[in-house]
Design an enzyme around this catalytic site. Structure first.
Site, PDB file in Angstrom:
ATOM      1  N   ASP A   3     -88.259   4.960 -46.452  1.00  0.00           N
ATOM      2  CA  ASP A   3     -89.657   5.540 -44.858  1.00  0.00           C
ATOM      3  C   ASP A   3     -88.234   5.972 -44.749  1.00  0.00           C
ATOM      4  O   ASP A   3     -86.849   5.588 -44.180  1.00  0.00           O
ATOM      5  CB  ASP A   3     -89.689   4.017 -44.260  1.00  0.00           C
ATOM      6  CG  ASP A   3     -89.925   4.392 -42.824  1.00  0.00           C
ATOM      7  OD1 ASP A   3     -89.678   5.678 -42.344  1.00  0.00           O
ATOM      8  OD2 ASP A   3     -91.127   4.229 -42.372  1.00  0.00           O
ATOM      9  N   HIS A   4     -88.270   7.396 -44.242  1.00  0.00           N
ATOM     10  CA  HIS A   4     -86.598   7.877 -43.227  1.00  0.00           C
ATOM     11  C   HIS A   4     -86.874   7.924 -42.361  1.00  0.00           C
ATOM     12  O   HIS A   4     -85.904   8.486 -41.626  1.00  0.00           O
ATOM     13  CB  HIS A   4     -87.228   9.767 -43.535  1.00  0.00           C
ATOM     14  CG  HIS A   4     -85.507  10.686 -44.257  1.00  0.00           C
ATOM     15  ND1 HIS A   4     -84.561  10.618 -43.080  1.00  0.00           N
ATOM     16  CD2 HIS A   4     -85.522  11.584 -44.370  1.00  0.00           C
ATOM     17  CE1 HIS A   4     -83.894  11.618 -43.717  1.00  0.00           C
ATOM     18  NE2 HIS A   4     -84.580  11.614 -44.470  1.00  0.00           N
ATOM     19  N   ARG A   5     -87.798   7.062 -41.533  1.00  0.00           N
ATOM     20  CA  ARG A   5     -87.554   6.602 -40.349  1.00  0.00           C
ATOM     21  C   ARG A   5     -86.233   5.575 -39.957  1.00  0.00           C
ATOM     22  O   ARG A   5     -85.905   5.351 -38.958  1.00  0.00           O
ATOM     23  CB  ARG A   5     -88.988   5.902 -39.732  1.00  0.00           C
ATOM     24  CG  ARG A   5     -89.789   7.139 -38.965  1.00  0.00           C
ATOM     25  CD  ARG A   5     -91.148   6.263 -39.462  1.00  0.00           C
ATOM     26  NE  ARG A   5     -91.273   5.556 -39.772  1.00  0.00           N
ATOM     27  CZ  ARG A   5     -92.723   4.658 -39.719  1.00  0.00           C
ATOM     28  NH1 ARG A   5     -93.054   4.757 -38.389  1.00  0.00           N
ATOM     29  NH2 ARG A   5     -92.445   3.741 -40.896  1.00  0.00           N
TER      30      ARG A   5
END
Ligand code: CAO
Length: 553
Positions: A525-527
């Protein structure tokens, strides 16, 4: 024009009841049968309707006042002659209207089926109504309910009513669906582990006196008391625990506006949600001062607060497939429906990135084969996946942001290591979880995995077997393929996909040597995670599989 005093009608078994809500104010135009005030006793809440159409001239009660039969609620200015004709058709307001009272009815009638069996919950006497429609289910199977907790809402052309539970227990089965029509005595639910409250309470009518007392089957209270068994502990946090406290009309109002009542803060007595609360909530959402949870889920906090446009997609293509050749239709399995909805949300909400890498598992596979030979008689087959679960635990310890979940703008870092593994079953994909994998050895993990995979294939996994995961591994190694993009199992933030290992030539500095190479695909998850951290995670994970002794470092 004539003035008519609207009085509290016969409200049954009550001496005095408190006014908890004013539904109109001076100057309002009301229709006949429109609710004017809500009153509440310790057993029920009721809305007092108007017997005439007209304009409210004076309100004679305030919130907190006590009223009883004959108390004047308000004075209504009605069109000339109407008062007379109304009173000609019917007795004075105090004596009329019971049928129109909107009320929370007495607890549904409990009937014990057997001393140890579930408690049958039947529709109590709900007054002068026949074939009322079920418009809302307020609980679902598995929910723990308290006595008097509303189970579902029914609605006739005159009133909406909530049917409360006669006892504490766990909803074993619901016998009605939204849209069904019910009548007094109909079986509506089965409660297990039910302990019936004082029988007198369930037999006491909380309906207008004109309606007969609930027609409890002769044996009901005694038999019900005899099935009293241990009441399951109330679990705060279960969906039913937070059922919003609101009168039927407020629920109806909220439903009409599409307002999620469980997100509205009640300002009334005991946190009761009033019509004003629903209106204020709507205003706040419309002016952007607040956001519903559904809207927030569409635009997660970390994406900047939901100012993004909707997806604005084209409608799904509607094709008459039969035009092109023979077809057959099949319903999606229950698991496919559930997992499909979850996968869809995860794919749309989480910015996925997948890093591919390789692990040299030549030595580890040789060790695994040797182990299985040595322990042939133990009945436990050590699998490559068990080693990967152990390697995942070590990598999560080294890179804690992979063992985390997003909660709004906070990251919840976990100090436990529960690893899920995707299992392919005839009915669809499920993800059982190996709990506390950090505290278990490879053999124990292999054993548990084989038990969980067996349960999964037989459709016997319990919800607890699939809960609490920190990180998942999806192995297609037994099937084939090179690399793929696994979808993150929210609220986890990463998942490792592995494919089939194969012998490949690797340069060892002097020559090409045949090595067993395992393809890895890590989605993250790039967040929460950056590309560099993901690359490091993969490198470390691969190094552990290449030389498993490193896990002890
Ligand atoms: N490379 C080469 N061979 C592998 C391998 C790999 N990465 N992983 C397993 N194998 C071999 C095993 O050694 C075994 O061989 P033998 O029978 O000769 O010993 C064979 O493949 C079958 O293994 P398995 O699949 O029964 O066991 P497993 O521990 O690898 O996996 C389970 C168990 C439950 C994960 C698996 O059965 C399964 O369901 N996989 C599918 C997961 C899935 O659907 N993922 C996709 C999710 S996204 O839609």
């Amino acid at each position: 024009m004539a003035l008519v005093d609207i009085q509290v009608p016969d409200i049954g078994d009550f001496d005095e009841v408190g006014v908890i809500e004013l539904l109109v104010k001076a100057g309002d135009t009301v229709k006949a049968e429109q609710s004017l005030i809500t009153v509440e006793s310790d057993k029920a809440s009721m809305e007092i309707p108007s017997s005439h159409a007209g304009v409210v001239k004076d309100l004679h009660v305030q919130v907190g006042d006590k009223v009883k039969q004959g108390s004047v609620v308000l004075t209504l200015e009605v069109a000339g002659g109407a008062a007379e004709s109304a009173s000609n058709q019917a007795p004075a307001p105090a004596a009329q209207a019971p049928a129109a009272i909107k009320t929370e009815v007495p607890a549904a009638v409990p009937v014990a089926t057997a001393a140890s069996g579930p408690l049958e919950v039947r529709v109590p006497d709900i007054g002068d109504f026949k074939d009322v429609a079920v418009i809302e289910l307020l609980v679902k199977p598995g929910d723990t309910v308290k006595p008097e907790q509303s189970l579902f809402t029914v609605e006739s052309d005159k009133a909406s009513m909530e049917i409360p539970s006669p006892a504490a227990g766990v909803v074993q089965e619901l016998k009605v669906m939204v849209g069904d029509k019910v009548n007094i005595g109909d079986l509506v639910a089965l409660l297990s582990g039910a302990a019936v409250a004082a029988p007198a309470a369930t037999a006491t009518p909380a309906v207008p006196a004109s309606a007969p007392a609930p027609a409890a089957p002769a044996s009901a209270p005694a038999a019900a008391a005899s099935v009293a068994v241990a009441v399951p502990a109330h679990q705060p946090g279960t969906p039913t625990a937070g059922l919003p406290h609101a009168s039927p009309s407020v629920r109806k109002f909220a439903r009409a506006l599409g307002v999620p009542l469980d997100e509205v803060k009640g300002s009334g007595p005991k946190g009761r949600i009033t019509q004003d609360d629903v209106q204020n909530f709507t205003k706040a959402v419309m002016t952007g001062a607040a956001q519903t949870r559904a809207a927030a889920a569409k635009a997660p906090a970390s994406s900047g607060g939901g100012s993004g446009e909707g997806l604005n997609l084209l409608p799904w293509p509607k094709v008459d497939f039969a035009k092109f050749g023979p077809v057959e239709r099949k319903d999606l399995s229950r698991i496919k429906k559930i997992s499909g909805a979850n996968l869809h949300r995860n794919w749309v909400v989480i910015p996925h990135v997948t890093n591919h890498d390789d692990a040299d598992i030549t030595d580890l596979e040789a060790f695994r084969v040797q182990l299985n030979k040595e322990n042939e008689k133990s009945g436990v087959k050590v699998t490559m996946l068990a080693f990967m679960i152990k390697a995942a635990v070590a990598a999560l310890k080294k890179f804690p942001e992979f063992n985390a979940s997003l909660d709004g703008e906070q990251l919840v870092l976990k100090n436990y290591f529960h690893i899920g593994f995707a299992a392919d079953t005839p009915n669809g994909l499920v993800v059982p979880v190996i709990k506390d994998a950090d505290q278990k050895g490879i053999v124990q993990i292999s054993k548990e995995m084989s038990e969980l995979a067996g349960k999964a294939r037989e459709g016997k996994l319990a919800p607890a077997d699939m809960q609490g995961g920190c990180f998942s591994i999806s192995s297609l190694g037994g099937i084939g393929g090179r690399y793929f993009t696994p979808i993150i199992n929210a609220p986890e933030v990463a998942i490792m996909g592995v494919c089939k290992s194969s012998i490949e030539p690797k340069w060892d500095g002097q020559q090409f040597a045949p090595r067993l190479i395992l393809p890895l695909s890590l989605s993250w998850d790039h967040r929460v995670i950056d590309g560099a951290a993901a690359a490091r995670f993969n490198v470390y994970f691969a190094s552990l599989l290449a030389d498993f002794r490193r896990i002890a470092l």
